[in-house]
Write a protein that holds these residues in place. Sequence first.
Motif, short mmCIF file in Angstrom:
data_model
loop_
_atom_site.label_atom_id
_atom_site.label_comp_id
_atom_site.label_asym_id
_atom_site.label_seq_id
_atom_site.Cartn_x
_atom_site.Cartn_y
_atom_site.Cartn_z
N ASP A 63 21.64 24.12 -34.10
CA ASP A 63 20.60 24.12 -33.08
C ASP A 63 20.26 22.66 -32.83
O ASP A 63 19.88 21.95 -33.77
CB ASP A 63 19.36 24.88 -33.55
CG ASP A 63 19.63 26.37 -33.64
OD1 ASP A 63 19.62 27.02 -32.58
OD2 ASP A 63 19.87 26.86 -34.76
N GLY A 64 20.39 22.21 -31.58
CA GLY A 64 20.19 20.80 -31.30
C GLY A 64 19.18 20.53 -30.21
O GLY A 64 18.88 21.40 -29.39
N TRP A 65 18.65 19.30 -30.24
CA TRP A 65 17.69 18.83 -29.25
C TRP A 65 18.07 17.42 -28.86
O TRP A 65 18.30 16.56 -29.72
CB TRP A 65 16.28 18.83 -29.82
CG TRP A 65 15.83 20.18 -30.26
CD1 TRP A 65 15.15 21.10 -29.52
CD2 TRP A 65 16.04 20.77 -31.55
NE1 TRP A 65 14.92 22.23 -30.26
CE2 TRP A 65 15.46 22.06 -31.52
CE3 TRP A 65 16.66 20.36 -32.73
CZ2 TRP A 65 15.47 22.93 -32.60
CZ3 TRP A 65 16.69 21.22 -33.82
CH2 TRP A 65 16.10 22.48 -33.73
N LEU A 66 18.13 17.16 -27.56
CA LEU A 66 18.47 15.84 -27.04
C LEU A 66 17.22 15.14 -26.52
O LEU A 66 16.36 15.76 -25.91
CB LEU A 66 19.46 15.97 -25.87
CG LEU A 66 20.75 16.75 -26.10
CD1 LEU A 66 21.53 16.83 -24.80
CD2 LEU A 66 21.56 16.12 -27.20
N THR A 67 17.16 13.85 -26.77
CA THR A 67 16.09 13.02 -26.21
C THR A 67 16.75 11.80 -25.59
O THR A 67 17.50 11.12 -26.28
CB THR A 67 15.10 12.57 -27.30
OG1 THR A 67 14.59 13.74 -27.93
CG2 THR A 67 13.97 11.79 -26.71
N PRO A 68 16.53 11.49 -24.33
CA PRO A 68 15.69 12.22 -23.38
C PRO A 68 16.31 13.56 -23.02
O PRO A 68 17.54 13.69 -22.94
CB PRO A 68 15.62 11.30 -22.17
CG PRO A 68 16.81 10.42 -22.27
CD PRO A 68 17.15 10.31 -23.72
N PRO A 69 15.45 14.57 -22.80
CA PRO A 69 15.96 15.91 -22.52
C PRO A 69 16.60 15.99 -21.14
O PRO A 69 16.13 15.38 -20.19
CB PRO A 69 14.70 16.78 -22.60
CG PRO A 69 13.56 15.87 -22.35
CD PRO A 69 14.00 14.51 -22.84
N ALA A 70 17.68 16.73 -21.07
CA ALA A 70 18.38 16.98 -19.80
C ALA A 70 19.50 17.96 -20.04
O ALA A 70 19.87 18.22 -21.19
CB ALA A 70 18.94 15.67 -19.23
N GLU A 71 20.04 18.51 -18.96
CA GLU A 71 21.20 19.39 -19.06
C GLU A 71 22.46 18.53 -19.17
O GLU A 71 22.71 17.70 -18.30
CB GLU A 71 21.28 20.29 -17.83
CG GLU A 71 20.16 21.29 -17.75
CD GLU A 71 20.29 22.20 -16.53
OE1 GLU A 71 21.43 22.43 -16.06
OE2 GLU A 71 19.24 22.66 -16.06
N HIS A 72 23.20 18.72 -20.25
CA HIS A 72 24.45 17.99 -20.47
C HIS A 72 25.48 18.94 -21.08
O HIS A 72 25.13 19.77 -21.92
CB HIS A 72 24.28 16.82 -21.44
CG HIS A 72 23.33 15.76 -21.00
ND1 HIS A 72 23.55 14.97 -19.90
CD2 HIS A 72 22.16 15.35 -21.53
CE1 HIS A 72 22.55 14.12 -19.76
NE2 HIS A 72 21.69 14.33 -20.73
N PRO A 73 26.75 18.80 -20.71
CA PRO A 73 27.80 19.53 -21.42
C PRO A 73 27.87 19.03 -22.87
O PRO A 73 27.83 17.83 -23.12
CB PRO A 73 29.08 19.18 -20.66
CG PRO A 73 28.61 18.68 -19.32
CD PRO A 73 27.28 18.05 -19.56
N ILE A 74 27.96 19.96 -23.81
CA ILE A 74 28.03 19.66 -25.24
C ILE A 74 29.35 20.20 -25.78
O ILE A 74 29.73 21.33 -25.48
CB ILE A 74 26.88 20.35 -26.02
CG1 ILE A 74 25.52 20.05 -25.41
CG2 ILE A 74 26.95 20.02 -27.51
CD1 ILE A 74 25.03 18.65 -25.60
#
Length: 161
Positions: free
Chosen positions: A101-112
């Motif tokens: 379970d991951g969280w990106l900062t700054p938040p945005a929609e990105h392919p992972i």
Amino acid sequence: MTTVEPPGAGEPLDELDFRLLAGVRELWEDADPMPATLVDQIRFAIQLEDVDLEVMRIREQEGLAVTRSAAEQGRLITFDSESLTIMVNVSPEPGGTIRLDGWLTPPAEHPIEVRTRNGSLTTTSDAEGRFAVSGVPHGMVQVLVRTAGRSRTVSTPAVEL
């Protein structure tokens, strides 16, 4: 002070020298053997398609060694780079796999992309930067974020989970 060289120091190596060196090698191989998976780990880490890659650094070392016998609690790992921070919670799943379970900062929609020894698993983070990937096998894992609007891919280092 005068240095005295041992007899034969300037001569080519002979059979006795090779036996002594083989003994020293055997001693070190027994005392500190090369990890069996080292070559595979190195190959895994360098098999990236993208040349323009921003590699993150691990901020918190705690939780890198998640084993099959780990308790139900998750382990938290944070990765930082110049442009992005990824916080990943690693949780064991029934059947011996792992859920990330991951969280990106700054938040945005990105392919992972989650690279594993068995291939890649893909998803997309939501607008708040959250993502989840189930069925991740134990072993070397690397998370790649293909940041929207940028040509550079951001990657965690390969870690053993």
